[in-house]
Design an enzyme around this catalytic site. Structure first.
Site, PDB file in Angstrom:
ATOM      1  N   SER A 478       0.802  -1.175  -0.122  1.00 52.56           N
ATOM      2  CA  SER A 478       0.011   0.046  -0.011  1.00 52.56           C
ATOM      3  C   SER A 478       0.801   1.126  -0.026  1.00 52.56           C
ATOM      4  CB  SER A 478      -0.983   0.029   1.216  1.00 52.56           C
ATOM      5  OG  SER A 478      -0.069  -0.056   2.470  1.00 52.56           O
ATOM      6  N   GLU A 479       2.066   1.164   0.567  1.00 57.16           N
ATOM      7  CA  GLU A 479       2.947   2.364   0.599  1.00 57.16           C
ATOM      8  C   GLU A 479       3.308   2.808  -0.841  1.00 57.16           C
ATOM      9  OE1 GLU A 479       3.529  -0.456   2.245  1.00 57.16           O
ATOM     10  OE2 GLU A 479       3.807   0.107   4.526  1.00 57.16           O
TER      11      GLU A 479
END
Ligand SMILES: *[C@@H]1O[C@H](CO)[C@@H](O)[C@H](O)[C@H]1NC(C)=O
Ligand SMILES: *[C@@H]1O[C@H](CO)[C@@H](O)[C@H](O)[C@H]1NC(C)=O
Ligand SMILES: *[C@@H]1O[C@H](CO)[C@@H](O)[C@H](O)[C@H]1NC(C)=O
Ligand SMILES: *[C@@H]1O[C@H](CO)[C@@H](O)[C@H](O)[C@H]1NC(C)=O
Ligand SMILES: *[C@@H]1O[C@H](CO)[C@@H](O)[C@H](O)[C@H]1NC(C)=O
Ligand SMILES: *[C@@H]1O[C@H](CO)[C@@H](O)[C@H](O)[C@H]1NC(C)=O
Ligand SMILES: *[C@@H]1O[C@H](CO)[C@@H](O)[C@H](O)[C@H]1NC(C)=O
Ligand SMILES: *[C@@H]1O[C@H](CO)[C@@H](O)[C@H](O)[C@H]1NC(C)=O
Ligand SMILES: *[C@@H]1O[C@H](CO)[C@@H](O)[C@H](O)[C@H]1NC(C)=O
Ligand SMILES: *[C@@H]1O[C@H](CO)[C@@H](O)[C@H](O)[C@H]1NC(C)=O
Length: 569
Positions: A478-479
């Site tokens: 997700s980063e």
């Protein structure tokens, strides 16, 4: 008191047209045409019958005229007080009775000449409730809008002892009083009524009536006239049908028929052409006028004149052609002018505009179909110039993101991203790609790598597969997604979506992907995943190349010399 009246039925033969009036001519001057002449009288009225013969003895002095009843050898008596007698050549009935109807003969005798004529007298009764008999009428005609005259005929014999004509009274449809109309005038001494400004309402049955006194007894004398009103024939002012002071465009050298048409209520108008104040045949010897005339409906006539200009010359443009005709004391004129046709600028403009619009649409149409090919061809052919312009700080042409395969998944995104994509874009087209999982060094922090490399790339290629359960893109990163997102937003890097198959449901995709798909669409891969060589000129790769930046440097041939190693895991 008894009524008598003498009428002559075959009046049509003794009507004479004088101006617009029908006048009844005294009997003795006509009626000779009849073999047995018919006379009529109303029962109870007096009548005096003239012998319908005009012959030389009549004009000469000495002749004897004798009346006989139907072949009888005994002449009719000359006793003045007999009801039926002859006097001064006339056969008198004072008054006539129904039984007097029949054949009578008049005999004209001079020294060496004799002539005989037969007449048929009919004594009639009035129609019920009327002051006349509908079959025993004099016919007279007047014309509408004119002044007309109704004449009470055959009253000459009925003078009183002082040789005065008794007063005549008039009735219309057996009613008096119609003379109150201001248009009507009693013509004194003429036994007639004048009608000014005749209208159709003036038609009808007019009865004139007078009282005749004979031997101290009074008798009625009446005549009934059936008045017809003729519509005034159209007597219009003549006018030009053509020309109408107009111009016509004719080419130099062309053939023109110059027609002048005039319509009028009369025949015999003669229009003629003039130009430059002279007749057209003086202006040009070949201009021969031809006159024509024909009937038009409603009693009108068309008079015309025409001539041919077999070849229009320059001098024909210089003058007006005048058509004249003379009516009464007036001259009427109309002209026509020849003009050279103007260049039809408007036509050209419209035509040009239409073709221009068509051309634009056609070009747009062609461009829409072949847009990709054109752009790619343009990039190829104009490569040297592009090369100079496109200089930025970027290292990579594209950053490639793809879902890592798991077992049990149908789609070989690994093969596509690590083999097919580099084969075409790098080896054949000379692009410089950063493929995560190939070009990152082991041990590097994924987030920082992604962030940095995306910023160094001109495009981001995201490979999508339609199996969310199998894997989702960037599932546990997700980063990285965030980084990519911010890079996209901040740097405006263009994203190329490649679907490896039709993706039914984008709902499971991250919002940024959905946004890109909606905005720019996606390119679907339709090929297989074999490792055979793929051509960069298929539709799919053309679409991809179209989305890719134009190459910065080098040509295809050069780039083929620098193939990248395909480090497949
Ligand atoms: C003559 O005419 C008048 C008016 O129309 C009428 O009153 C009269 O009775 C008539 N006389 C005869 C003898 O018919
Ligand atoms: C005329 O007289 C003849 C005989 O003389 C007769 O036959 C005929 O009917 C008469 N005609 C009339 C109209 O009186
Ligand atoms: C006319 O009649 C009269 C008397 O009957 C006679 O004297 C005379 O000669 C006649 N005239 C002619 C032209 O027959
Ligand atoms: C009658 O006839 C005689 C000769 O026969 C002639 O001189 C005379 O002019 C004639 N009269 C008429 C009225 O024709
Ligand atoms: C006389 O006139 C009456 C009425 O018009 C007609 O009936 C008759 O036949 C006529 N007689 C002759 C002999 O012409
Ligand atoms: C004139 O009289 C006749 C009958 O004889 C009638 O039919 C007609 O209508 C009358 N004309 C007018 C204008 O009243
Ligand atoms: C007849 O008509 C003319 C023009 O329409 C008009 O001037 C004139 O007064 C009329 N005459 C009568 C008697 O109505
Ligand atoms: C003039 O009249 C003639 C004869 O009716 C006709 O054929 C022709 O077309 C007319 N020309 C014009 C210009 O009205
Ligand atoms: C005008 O030319 C036509 C043929 O074009 C010919 O038939 C016609 O007779 C000519 N008219 C005149 C008046 O010359
Ligand atoms: C046409 O022109 C003539 C002469 O110039 C003129 O007398 C005439 O009134 C004009 N006709 C029309 C309808 O304008």
């Amino acid at each position: 008191m008894e009524k008598t009246s003498g009428l002559h039925q075959n009046m049509t033969s003794i009507f004479l047209l004088i101006g617009h009036l029908i006048v009844v001519i005294p009997l003795f001057s006509a009626a000779e045409g009849c073999i047995i002449c018919d006379y009529f009288v109303l029962v109870g009225e007096p009548t005096a019958i003239t012998c319908p013969i005009i012959t030389l003895p009549v004009l000469h002095s000495d002749y004897n005229l004798t009346w006989y009843k139907n072949g009888s050898a005994t002449p009719v008596t000359t006793e003045r007080d007999a009801r039926i007698h002859q006097r001064e050549g006339l056969l008198w009935f004072i008054p006539a009775m129904l039984e007097d109807s029949g054949i009578y003969e008049c005999n004209v005798r001079s020294l060496n000449h004799s002539n005989k004529k037969t007449i048929n007298l009919t004594v009639f009764k009035n129609d019920n409730g009327l002051c006349f008999n509908g079959r025993m009428k004099f016919e007279q005609k007047v014309t509408s809008t004119n002044t007309g005259k109704i004449i009470c005929p055959d009253l000459e014999q009925f003078k009183d002892e002082d040789n005065n004509q008794p007063e005549v009274h008039w009735y219309k449809e057996c009613k008096p009083g119609f003379l109150e109309d201001k248009r009507l005038l009693l013509a004194e001494g003429e036994n007639s009524v004048l009608i000014r400004n005749v209208t159709v309402q003036d038609r009808g049955n007019y009865t004139c009536h007078m009282v005749y006194t004979y031997m101290g007894k009074q008798y009625n004398v009446s005549r009934t006239i059936s008045l017809e009103v003729k519509e005034k024939p159209l007597q219009m002012q003549p006018e030009f049908i053509y020309p109408r002071n107009n111009t016509i465009e004719v080419e130099l050298g062309s053939h023109v028929v110059m027609e002048c048409n005039v319509s009028s209520g009369i025949n015999g108008l003669i229009p003629f052409w003039q130009v430059n104040d002279e007749d057209v045949d003086i202006f040009d010897k070949t201009y021969r006028e031809q006159f024509y005339e024909e009937g038009l409906p409603h009693g009108l006539a068309l008079s015309g004149t025409k001539f041919n200009i077999s070849k229009v010359k320059v001098k024909d443009y210089a003058h007006k052609f005048f058509c004249h005709f003379i009516y009464g004391s007036q001259e009427f004129t109309a002209y026509i002018k020849l003009e050279r046709p103007a260049q039809n600028i408007q036509g050209y403009l419209i035509g040009g505009g239409v073709s221009l619009v068509f051309l634009v649409f056609f070009t747009l149409f062609i461009y829409k179909i072949f847009k990709i090919d054109i752009v790619l061809w343009y990039r190829d052919s104009c490569h040297p110039f592009l090369g100079k312009k496109a200089s930025d700080e970027k290292i990579y042409d594209a950053y490639v993101l793809y879902p890592k395969n798991r077992e049990s998944c149908l789609y070989s995104s690994d093969i596509f991203a690590l083999k097919i994509l580099p084969e075409v874009l790098e080896r054949q087209c000379g692009y410089n790609l950063f493929i995560l999982g190939r070009d990152d060094l082991p041990g590097e922090a994924v987030i920082s790598v992604a962030d940095e490399k995306i910023r160094q790339s001109r495009r981001v290629i995201i490979v999508l597969v339609p199996e969310p359960s199998c894997y989702t893109i960037l599932e546990d990163e997700s980063e990285k997604q965030l980084a990519m997102h911010s890079a996209l937003i901040q740097d405006g890097i263009k994203v190329i979506l490649i679907e490896l198959d039709k993706i039914q449901d984008y709902a499971t995709m991250p919002e940024s992907i959905r946004y890109i798909k909606q905005k720019h669409g996606a390119i679907r891969w339709k090929g297989d995943f074999s490792e055979r060589s793929h051509s960069a000129s298929t539709r799919f790769w053309k679409k991809v190349r179209y989305q890719m930046p134009s190459r910065k440097s080098g040509s295809l041939s050069e780039l083929h010399l620098l193939p990248k190693d395909l480090n497949l895991p």
